[in-house]
Motif scaffolding. Structure first.
Motif, mmCIF file in Angstrom:
data_model
loop_
_atom_site.group_PDB
_atom_site.id
_atom_site.type_symbol
_atom_site.label_atom_id
_atom_site.label_comp_id
_atom_site.label_asym_id
_atom_site.label_seq_id
_atom_site.Cartn_x
_atom_site.Cartn_y
_atom_site.Cartn_z
ATOM 1 N N PHE A 216 18.829 7.308 -10.701
ATOM 2 C CA PHE A 216 18.930 7.144 -9.256
ATOM 3 C C PHE A 216 18.405 8.431 -8.613
ATOM 4 C CE2 PHE A 216 22.344 4.022 -10.342
ATOM 5 C CZ PHE A 216 21.775 2.931 -9.711
ATOM 6 N N TYR A 217 17.796 8.302 -7.434
ATOM 7 C CA TYR A 217 17.187 9.457 -6.757
ATOM 8 C C TYR A 217 18.221 10.226 -5.951
ATOM 9 C CZ TYR A 217 12.565 7.471 -7.773
ATOM 10 O OH TYR A 217 11.453 6.985 -8.402
ATOM 11 N N GLY A 218 18.004 11.532 -5.839
ATOM 12 C CA GLY A 218 18.854 12.382 -5.006
ATOM 13 C C GLY A 218 18.421 12.275 -3.545
ATOM 14 N N ALA B 10 12.276 12.530 1.365
ATOM 15 C CA ALA B 10 10.821 12.733 1.256
ATOM 16 C C ALA B 10 10.100 11.390 1.120
ATOM 17 C CB ALA B 10 10.513 13.639 0.065
ATOM 18 N N ILE B 11 10.699 10.461 0.383
ATOM 19 C CA ILE B 11 10.077 9.136 0.204
ATOM 20 C C ILE B 11 10.067 8.374 1.539
ATOM 21 C CG2 ILE B 11 10.391 6.855 -0.894
ATOM 22 C CD1 ILE B 11 11.337 8.406 -3.423
ATOM 23 N N VAL B 12 11.206 8.416 2.256
ATOM 24 C CA VAL B 12 11.286 7.712 3.552
ATOM 25 C C VAL B 12 10.258 8.300 4.520
ATOM 26 C CG1 VAL B 12 12.756 7.262 5.572
ATOM 27 C CG2 VAL B 12 13.700 7.034 3.265
ATOM 28 N N SER B 13 10.146 9.611 4.511
ATOM 29 C CA SER B 13 9.221 10.270 5.424
ATOM 30 C C SER B 13 7.760 9.900 5.079
ATOM 31 C CB SER B 13 9.476 11.775 5.308
ATOM 32 O OG SER B 13 8.526 12.477 5.979
ATOM 33 N N ARG B 14 7.470 9.882 3.782
ATOM 34 C CA ARG B 14 6.111 9.498 3.339
ATOM 35 C C ARG B 14 5.807 8.056 3.752
ATOM 36 N NH1 ARG B 14 4.225 6.614 -1.040
ATOM 37 N NH2 ARG B 14 2.135 7.177 -1.755
ATOM 38 N N THR B 15 6.779 7.157 3.513
ATOM 39 C CA THR B 15 6.561 5.743 3.855
ATOM 40 C C THR B 15 6.396 5.573 5.361
ATOM 41 O OG1 THR B 15 7.896 5.134 1.943
ATOM 42 C CG2 THR B 15 7.475 3.400 3.537
ATOM 43 N N ASP C 164 1.165 13.304 -9.003
ATOM 44 C CA ASP C 164 1.453 14.294 -7.962
ATOM 45 C C ASP C 164 2.009 13.663 -6.689
ATOM 46 O OD1 ASP C 164 0.853 16.440 -9.437
ATOM 47 O OD2 ASP C 164 -1.179 16.732 -8.639
ATOM 48 N N ASP C 165 1.704 12.372 -6.450
ATOM 49 C CA ASP C 165 2.225 11.705 -5.241
ATOM 50 C C ASP C 165 3.600 11.101 -5.489
ATOM 51 O OD1 ASP C 165 -0.399 12.042 -4.343
ATOM 52 O OD2 ASP C 165 -0.977 10.048 -5.070
ATOM 53 N N TYR C 166 3.971 10.998 -6.747
ATOM 54 C CA TYR C 166 5.222 10.324 -7.120
ATOM 55 C C TYR C 166 6.360 11.311 -6.906
ATOM 56 C CZ TYR C 166 8.075 7.109 -10.047
ATOM 57 O OH TYR C 166 9.020 6.227 -10.530
ATOM 58 N N ILE C 167 7.256 10.993 -5.984
ATOM 59 C CA ILE C 167 8.351 11.907 -5.632
ATOM 60 C C ILE C 167 9.555 11.642 -6.545
ATOM 61 C CG2 ILE C 167 9.980 12.525 -3.780
ATOM 62 C CD1 ILE C 167 7.631 11.544 -1.828
ATOM 63 N N GLY C 168 10.188 12.730 -7.011
ATOM 64 C CA GLY C 168 11.411 12.601 -7.811
ATOM 65 C C GLY C 168 11.138 12.314 -9.275
ATOM 66 N N GLY D 289 0.817 -1.210 0.000
ATOM 67 C CA GLY D 289 0.000 0.000 0.000
ATOM 68 C C GLY D 289 0.848 1.257 0.000
ATOM 69 N N LEU D 290 2.113 1.113 -0.320
ATOM 70 C CA LEU D 290 3.009 2.273 -0.233
ATOM 71 C C LEU D 290 3.210 2.969 -1.574
ATOM 72 C CD1 LEU D 290 5.869 0.782 2.015
ATOM 73 C CD2 LEU D 290 3.819 2.011 2.721
ATOM 74 N N ARG D 291 2.818 2.318 -2.647
ATOM 75 C CA ARG D 291 3.074 2.912 -3.959
ATOM 76 C C ARG D 291 2.275 4.191 -4.142
ATOM 77 N NH1 ARG D 291 5.147 -0.845 -7.736
ATOM 78 N NH2 ARG D 291 4.887 -3.001 -7.074
ATOM 79 N N PRO D 292 2.906 5.243 -4.686
ATOM 80 C CA PRO D 292 2.111 6.423 -5.013
ATOM 81 C C PRO D 292 1.122 6.079 -6.128
ATOM 82 C CG PRO D 292 4.359 6.632 -5.863
ATOM 83 C CD PRO D 292 4.316 5.378 -5.032
ATOM 84 N N LYS D 293 -0.072 6.672 -6.068
ATOM 85 C CA LYS D 293 -1.107 6.306 -7.050
ATOM 86 C C LYS D 293 -1.155 7.296 -8.225
ATOM 87 C CE LYS D 293 -3.316 3.036 -4.420
ATOM 88 N NZ LYS D 293 -2.095 2.725 -3.671
ATOM 89 N N ALA E 134 15.240 1.911 0.125
ATOM 90 C CA ALA E 134 14.920 2.809 1.253
ATOM 91 C C ALA E 134 13.760 2.233 2.055
ATOM 92 C CB ALA E 134 14.571 4.196 0.722
ATOM 93 N N ASN E 135 12.717 1.811 1.355
ATOM 94 C CA ASN E 135 11.537 1.285 2.053
ATOM 95 C C ASN E 135 11.837 -0.044 2.742
ATOM 96 O OD1 ASN E 135 10.068 3.506 1.363
ATOM 97 N ND2 ASN E 135 9.015 2.572 -0.367
ATOM 98 N N ARG E 136 12.709 -0.850 2.107
ATOM 99 C CA ARG E 136 13.084 -2.121 2.731
ATOM 100 C C ARG E 136 13.880 -1.860 4.020
ATOM 101 N NH1 ARG E 136 15.863 -5.353 -1.518
ATOM 102 N NH2 ARG E 136 17.857 -4.664 -0.710
ATOM 103 N N THR F 229 17.845 4.365 -4.267
ATOM 104 C CA THR F 229 16.764 3.491 -4.730
ATOM 105 C C THR F 229 15.602 3.422 -3.731
ATOM 106 O OG1 THR F 229 18.463 2.164 -5.819
ATOM 107 C CG2 THR F 229 16.335 1.110 -5.523
ATOM 108 N N PRO F 230 14.429 3.912 -4.079
ATOM 109 C CA PRO F 230 13.300 3.882 -3.145
ATOM 110 C C PRO F 230 12.961 2.498 -2.615
ATOM 111 C CG PRO F 230 12.769 5.283 -4.998
ATOM 112 C CD PRO F 230 14.086 4.632 -5.320
ATOM 113 N N ARG F 231 13.062 1.473 -3.478
ATOM 114 C CA ARG F 231 12.708 0.129 -2.991
ATOM 115 C C ARG F 231 13.617 -0.268 -1.828
ATOM 116 N NH1 ARG F 231 13.079 -4.340 -7.309
ATOM 117 N NH2 ARG F 231 11.328 -3.212 -8.185
HETATM 118 N N1 ADE Z 1 7.619 4.995 -2.777
HETATM 119 C C1 ADE Z 1 8.494 4.373 -3.577
HETATM 120 N N2 ADE Z 1 8.866 5.175 -4.585
HETATM 121 C C2 ADE Z 1 8.222 6.337 -4.437
HETATM 122 C C3 ADE Z 1 8.202 7.568 -5.154
HETATM 123 N N3 ADE Z 1 8.963 7.764 -6.242
HETATM 124 N N4 ADE Z 1 7.414 8.524 -4.708
HETATM 125 C C4 ADE Z 1 6.660 8.331 -3.602
HETATM 126 N N5 ADE Z 1 6.656 7.220 -2.888
HETATM 127 C C5 ADE Z 1 7.424 6.218 -3.288
#
Ligand code: ADE
Length: 348
Positions: A196-198, A204-209, A42-46, A35-39, A236-238, A232-234
Motif C-alpha cells: 500500500f502507498y504512503g 504526488a500521484i493525485v497531483s500528477r493525475t 522514473d515516472d512511477y511514484i512510490g 492516459g494516466l499510467r506512468p510509462k 485515488a484517481n477514481r 491505492t492509486p487506482r
Molecule cells: N498513477 C497510478 N499509479 C501511479 C504511480 N505509481 N505513479 C504515478 N502515477 C500513477
C-alpha cells in the motif's frame, strides 16, 4: 513498445502479433485507458524497493542482451501491477502481450500465446493464480527450458512433440500469491510484493493525475483525497474523477479545495478513513450480528451476499492493514478501533 492483447478465449479473430499493430492500452488491459499510467520507471511514484530491484534486473538484462528473468508481482488490487508490467516492457524496449488466466481456458489458448512469442517479448498474465492445471503444466517447460511440449494425436497413437521457444519474460500478477502452486511460483526469478502507498506518494500521484486531467487542486484537497484512498492509486484517481465531476457542475475546476472534496466524498459515502459503504457493512455485520466474531469467511460472505474470494482479496486487505479486522484460526474478528470507527460514523 508495442502492446498486444490476447483474448484467446473469445471467438473474435486473433490479432496477429505484428510489431507495428499497436492496440490501445484499453484494448490491451481491459480497463479504460485514461492516459494516466506512468510509462517509465522514473515516472512511477512510490514502491521504491520494487523499482530498485526491477531497475537493476532490467539494466542487467539489457547489458547482457538477454530477456529479463520471469517476474511475479503480487499484492492487493489497484497498486499498479499491470502498470509495472507495461513500464518493464517500455524500459526493455519490447512488446508487451497482455492476457489473463481466465482467457487461457483451453490448451490451445496458451499454446497460441507461446507459439507467437517473439525474442525477449514480455508476456503478462493477470490473475495468474487462476490458471488451470493443463495451462500451468504447459508453462513449466516454457518458463524453465524455453520449450513447448505438445501432445499430437490421441490414445495409443499420441506423441509428444517439443517446440523451441525464443527467450521471453513472463510477468505474472496476482492478488493471491498463496494460491499459486509451488512449482509455478518457484519458476519466477523475481517475486515482488506491491505495498500500500504512503500519504506522500499518494499526494504526488493525485497531483500528477490532476495535472494530466487539467484540474487544479489546493494542497489540502490533494491531502484529503490521498488520505481516504485506502493506500491505492487506482482509488485515488477514481475519487479525483468524482471530485472533478462535482467541480465541473459547480464551475470550479480550477478551484478545488478541501470543502469541495468533502462534498464529493460524502456524496459517494466514503468516510475520512477511506472506508466505503461495503467496508462499513462488513464491520457492522460482525458488530451487530456476531458480537464482533470470530466468524468464518464463508458465513460472513453468505450473510453479506458477497463472494468469499472477493471479500478475502479485495475488501479485507485494507481493513486488516488498518487494524480494523483480524484473522484468527477461528475466523474474522472486529477490533476495538473498528467499533470506535462505527460509533463515530453513527454519530456523524
Ligand atoms: N498513477 C497510478 N499509479 C501511479 C504511480 N505509481 N505513479 C504515478 N502515477 C500513477
Amino acid at each position: 513498445m508495442a502492446i498486444v492483447s490476447s483474448n484467446a478465449g473469445s471467438s473474435a479473430p486473433r490479432r496477429e502479433p505484428v510489431l507495428d499493430a499497436q492496440p490501445s492500452p484499453e484494448e490491451a488491459t481491459g480497463r479504460p485507458d485514461d492516459g494516466l499510467r506512468p510509462k517509465r520507471l522514473d515516472d512511477y511514484i512510490g514502491q521504491d524497493e520494487l523499482k530498485q530491484v526491477l531497475g537493476i534486473a532490467v539494466q542487467a538484462a539489457i547489458g547482457r542482451g538477454e530477456a529479463l528473468d520471469h517476474v511475479l508481482l503480487y499484492g492487493p488490487p489497484g497498486l499498479g501491477k499491470t502498470t509495472m508490467a507495461l513500464v518493464l516492457a517500455e524500459e526493455l524496449g519490447v512488446t508487451c502481450r497482455i492476457t489473463s488466466a481466465p482467457a487461457l481456458e483451453r490448451p490451445r489458448d496458451i499454446v497460441g500465446l507461446l507459439v507467437n512469442v517473439q525474442p525477449r517479448d514480455l508476456l503478462f498474465i493477470d490473475e495468474i493464480h487462476r490458471l488451470n492445471r493443463v495451462a500451468e503444466e504447459l508453462l513449466y517447460p516454457a518458463m524453465e527450458d524455453r520449450r513447448l511440449d505438445l501432445t499430437v494425436g490421441k490414445g495409443s497413437t499420441a506423441r509428444t512433440r517439443s517446440l523451441d521457444l525464443p527467450p521471453f519474460t513472463l510477468v505474472g500478477a496476482t492478488t493471491k500469491a498463496g494460491s499459486l502452486s509451488s512449482p509455478l511460483r518457484d519458476r519466477f526469478g523475481l517475486i515482488q510484493r506491491l505495498e500500500f502507498y504512503g500519504l506522500e506518494d499518494l499526494e504526488a500521484i493525485v497531483s500528477r493525475t490532476a495535472d494530466l486531467l487539467g484540474v487544479s487542486l489546493s494542497a489540502g484537497a490533494c491531502r484529503r483525497i490521498a488520505g481516504c484512498c485506502r493506500g491505492t492509486p487506482r482509488i485515488a484517481n477514481r475519487l479525483l474523477r468524482r471530485v472533478r465531476d462535482v467541480a465541473c457542475v459547480q464551475g470550479r475546476q480550477n478551484q478545488i479545495d478541501e470543502g469541495l472534496v468533502s462534498q464529493a466524498l460524502s456524496l459517494h459515502r466514503v468516510d475520512h478513513r477511506g472506508l466505503d459503504a461495503g467496508d462499513r457493512r462488513l464491520l457492522a455485520q460482525l458488530d451487530q450480528h456476531h458480537d464482533g466474531g470470530p466468524v468464518g469467511l464463508e458465513t460472513l460472505a453468505a450473510a453479506l451476499g458477497e463472494d468469499p474470494t472477493t471479500l478475502e482479496s479485495v475488501v479485507e486487505p485494507f481493513l486488516l492493514q488498518q487494524g480494523l479486522l483480524v484473522r484468527t484460526p477461528r475466523g474474522r474478528m472486529l477490533t476495538e478501533a473498528a467499533r470506535a470507527h462505527l460509533r463515530e460514523q453513527e454519530a456523524a
